[in-house]
Each structure stands twice: as C-alpha cells, then as structure tokens.
Design a protein around this motif. Sequence first.
Motif, PDB file in Angstrom:
ATOM      1  N   LEU A 187     -49.856  87.127  59.701  1.00  0.00           N
ATOM      2  CA  LEU A 187     -50.384  86.048  58.874  1.00  0.00           C
ATOM      3  C   LEU A 187     -51.677  85.497  59.469  1.00  0.00           C
ATOM      4  CD1 LEU A 187     -50.182  83.967  56.600  1.00  0.00           C
ATOM      5  CD2 LEU A 187     -48.609  82.655  58.007  1.00  0.00           C
ATOM      6  N   LEU A 188     -51.736  85.466  60.798  1.00  0.00           N
ATOM      7  CA  LEU A 188     -52.945  84.955  61.449  1.00  0.00           C
ATOM      8  C   LEU A 188     -54.174  85.774  61.069  1.00  0.00           C
ATOM      9  CD1 LEU A 188     -54.271  83.017  63.400  1.00  0.00           C
ATOM     10  CD2 LEU A 188     -53.568  84.482  65.294  1.00  0.00           C
ATOM     11  N   MET A 189     -54.007  87.116  61.004  1.00  0.00           N
ATOM     12  CA  MET A 189     -55.123  87.982  60.621  1.00  0.00           C
ATOM     13  C   MET A 189     -55.515  87.720  59.166  1.00  0.00           C
ATOM     14  SD  MET A 189     -56.373  89.914  62.856  1.00  0.00           S
ATOM     15  CE  MET A 189     -56.031  89.407  64.503  1.00  0.00           C
ATOM     16  N   GLN A 190     -54.516  87.519  58.305  1.00  0.00           N
ATOM     17  CA  GLN A 190     -54.806  87.227  56.901  1.00  0.00           C
ATOM     18  C   GLN A 190     -55.604  85.936  56.778  1.00  0.00           C
ATOM     19  OE1 GLN A 190     -50.953  87.338  54.997  1.00  0.00           O
ATOM     20  NE2 GLN A 190     -50.473  89.234  56.054  1.00  0.00           N
ATOM     21  N   LEU A 216     -59.170  86.682  57.884  1.00  0.00           N
ATOM     22  CA  LEU A 216     -59.892  87.464  56.883  1.00  0.00           C
ATOM     23  C   LEU A 216     -60.245  86.595  55.679  1.00  0.00           C
ATOM     24  CD1 LEU A 216     -58.090  90.923  57.024  1.00  0.00           C
ATOM     25  CD2 LEU A 216     -60.361  90.314  57.867  1.00  0.00           C
ATOM     26  N   ALA A 217     -59.325  85.708  55.273  1.00  0.00           N
ATOM     27  CA  ALA A 217     -59.628  84.813  54.154  1.00  0.00           C
ATOM     28  C   ALA A 217     -60.773  83.882  54.536  1.00  0.00           C
ATOM     29  CB  ALA A 217     -58.387  83.993  53.779  1.00  0.00           C
ATOM     30  N   ALA A 224     -54.742  82.207  51.823  1.00  0.00           N
ATOM     31  CA  ALA A 224     -54.017  83.207  52.605  1.00  0.00           C
ATOM     32  C   ALA A 224     -52.512  82.957  52.543  1.00  0.00           C
ATOM     33  CB  ALA A 224     -54.503  83.194  54.052  1.00  0.00           C
ATOM     34  N   LEU A 225     -52.106  81.700  52.685  1.00  0.00           N
ATOM     35  CA  LEU A 225     -50.668  81.398  52.661  1.00  0.00           C
ATOM     36  C   LEU A 225     -50.052  81.713  51.302  1.00  0.00           C
ATOM     37  CD1 LEU A 225     -50.272  78.126  54.713  1.00  0.00           C
ATOM     38  CD2 LEU A 225     -48.895  80.178  54.958  1.00  0.00           C
ATOM     39  N   GLU A 250     -65.526  92.059  60.124  1.00  0.00           N
ATOM     40  CA  GLU A 250     -65.245  93.450  60.507  1.00  0.00           C
ATOM     41  C   GLU A 250     -64.269  93.505  61.678  1.00  0.00           C
ATOM     42  OE1 GLU A 250     -68.176  92.228  59.728  1.00  0.00           O
ATOM     43  OE2 GLU A 250     -69.589  93.741  59.026  1.00  0.00           O
ATOM     44  N   ALA A 251     -64.471  92.627  62.664  1.00  0.00           N
ATOM     45  CA  ALA A 251     -63.593  92.645  63.839  1.00  0.00           C
ATOM     46  C   ALA A 251     -62.151  92.387  63.427  1.00  0.00           C
ATOM     47  CB  ALA A 251     -64.052  91.600  64.853  1.00  0.00           C
TER      48      ALA A 251
END
Lengths: 220, 224
Positions: free
Chosen positions: A66-69, A72-73, A93-94, B189-190
């Motif tokens: 979820l942290l990556m999402q 990215l958001a 994201a959530l 990108e990272a």
Amino acid sequence: MMMEFTTWDILRNLLLAARWTVLLSLVSFVGGSLVGLAILFMRIGKNVWLKRFAQGYIELFQGTPLLMQLFLAFFGLGLVGVDVPAWLAAALALTLWTAAFLAEIWRGCVEAIVRGQWEASSSLAMGYVQQMRYVILPQALKIAVPPTVGFSVQVVKGTALTSIIGFVELSKAGTMVTNATFQPFIVYGFVALIYFALCWPLSKSSQILERKLNVAHRNH
Amino acid sequence: MTYSFDFSWIGEYLPVLLKGVGITVELILVGAFFGVALGTLCAWIRALGPLWLRPVVGAYVEMIRNTPFLIQLFFIFFGLPSLGFRMSELQAANLAMIVNLGAYSCEIIRAGIQATPRGQFEAGASLAMSPIQTFWHVVLIPSLQRIWPALSSQIVIVMLGSAAVSQIAAEDLTFAANFIQSRNFRAFEAYLVSTVIYLFLAIVLRQLLRGAGALLFAKRRAAQ
C-alpha cells in the motif's frame, strides 16, 4: 522558548488529528465500496476481457505494498500536472486499494451461493440482471457483511501509512508531538490506544455478526 | 503531457536496489519463521494452555490486530529505548514483524487447532502418546495443513507491509527507492520499479509457500 506539554495536551492534539483518520477511513471505505462493486461485476461477469482486467487489477493491488501505491499516486498525479495535496493522493490510493480487497471478498460471497440457486432462478425465466437483483445478491449480501466489517479495520490501519506522504492524521500527529515532547513511549502508546479504540469495536462486531450468521445457517 | 520517463538510472543503481531486495527478503524470512513459531506457541496457549495465560495472549493478539504496523514499529524503535531496550533499525524491524505476524498467525492456527475433532486427542492418548507428542503429531501438523493457505497469504501481507520499515531507516527495498529518488529526482520511476519488484517478490513468495506446503504435508497425504 520551550513549551511544556502536559499529558492532556498530548492527548488533545492526538484526538484532534484522529478526526482526519476517521474522515479518510470513511471516504476510502465508501469510495472503495463503489469501485469495488464495479470491479466485482467485471470479475464475475461474462465478458472475458473485463474479467481479465478485474483479475489483473486485484492481483496488482493485492500484490504490491500500500505504501508504494501511495507513493505512485502522490508522484504520479504530480506528473500529470496536477498539484497534488497529500489528502487527495491518500484518498485515491486507499480507495483503489480498498476496492481490490472488497471485490475479492465479495466475489467469494457470490461464489458461495450454491449453483442450484442460479439454475432455479433461470428456470423461472429470470434474466442475468434479475437473477442478480432478486436471488444471488440478497443472499450474498448476508454472507458479505461480517468480512466487510472486518476489512474496514484494515482500512483504518491503512490510513496510518498516509502519514508518510505527508497527510497529517493520527500517525503523523504522533510523530510531530513526539518531536516536540521527546516522549515517544507515551505518545506512541496513546496513538496505539486511539487506533485500538477505533478498530476494536469494528473487529468485535464483525466477530459477533459472523457468529449470528452461523447460527442462522445451522438452523435452516 | 510533456513528461518523458527515464529509466536509464537502473544500471547505475542496481546494487542499491539489490541490497534493498536482500534486506526485504531477510526480513520476511526471519519474520515468517519466528512469527509463525510465536503464533504456534500463542495458539497452543489460547486453545489448550494454562488458563491464567489465555487472557494475556488474548490481549496481545487483540492489541496487535487492532493497531497499525507502522505504530507498532515506532513504538518498538522510538518508545522502547526509554525503558532501556535499545536496538538497531534492523533488529527493531525484525522484532516488529515477528510480533505482528505472531498475533495474526496465532488466530489462524488456533482456528485450525479448534477444528480438530475431540476424538483425535483421545486417539492420541490411547496410543500412549504424551500430551506434547499428541499436540505435535495429531493436532498441530494436520491443523497447519488445514490452514496453510490462510497462513501463506498472511505471510505475503506481512512481506508487503514490511515496506513501512523504511520509516525507521531500515535499509529495505522501499528505503532503496527513497534513496534513489532523493539522488536523481526520478521519484515516479524509482517507486514504479520497486513496486514491480515487490509484485515479483509477492508472486515468488506465494509459489514458494505453496511448494513448502506440498513438501511439508506430502508424507501425510501419501499416508492418508
């Protein structure tokens, strides 16, 4: 000048911030339910491409942190040229993350309805929409309530990660108050207790609902 | 849209990414092994253990399952030193993951234990097995087989949750992504690259756990 923080000051500041945790949880849960419903219908529908899309969506959001999402958001919306406030990226994201889990939970509930129900309703000349509306969904809904309430706990806990992209809710407030008071043990202890007070009633009602439902099952 | 994606940095930062993957893998291996061990012990206490210990374990399980992993991590890393427990970032991350998975796996394994028919205990006793032998061979192993899929997905969830340990500066994959984007300003990108790596890790871990399950329980299935 140094300011003295009393225990009450700490607690008051945390409780004020907890409002944002509650609000973000509600928004994500409601939004996630709507998107999740759409994903569910694609997943259990007849169209192969929509089904594959839904499968991929669920796999993607359940298979990545979820942290990556959230990252990215946050940075992705920035690329499109929107000046993103943290709350918007957090809610987006959530919502998408919640939708993936709810769709998968609900799919299980729909598939738990025995085949005979489909056959019986189709022998009554009901169309797909009618079958769903009058036969399958009302029964699936009943099974779906306990795990859905149970998952809402994960949503509340998930909001803690939005502190990392800078949304000021309970966790972020905990870090800020710690930096001001140098009392991490007390502050994070309180933060944990507030989360517990939010989540435990949900966990407990999910358990109770499940037990009630099982009793109903045993009797018929 | 005028933004052009740039992944040319991957070669240069590959060692950083790989080191992060290594730490994430180490964290989940240690966390899964000791977490499930702790969960098994707690499940035994809650289902069959001494009466006075049951509410203690119950409180632990409820406390962990109803608070965010991030706060557990902060409490262990920032809070505990004031009681005299000082530890490195990695030790704190390991401990938090073990404590977290311990609580979840306790509930999962307990469900398996409680689904064991009463007669199995009696059958074990009638074969002159000690209570510990009965628990291990007759109760625990078949229970684990029953709940293995649920336990596997919980381990994957904990692995994905481990992204949060970057916040106490444990140098996992997310930490690597943070480091890279602070150097080359290619944040999207990272994080995209590390998200893909996480997805890959999750798929591999799921397959490994499925394989481990098949291996662990193969003898039983053959005997049945």
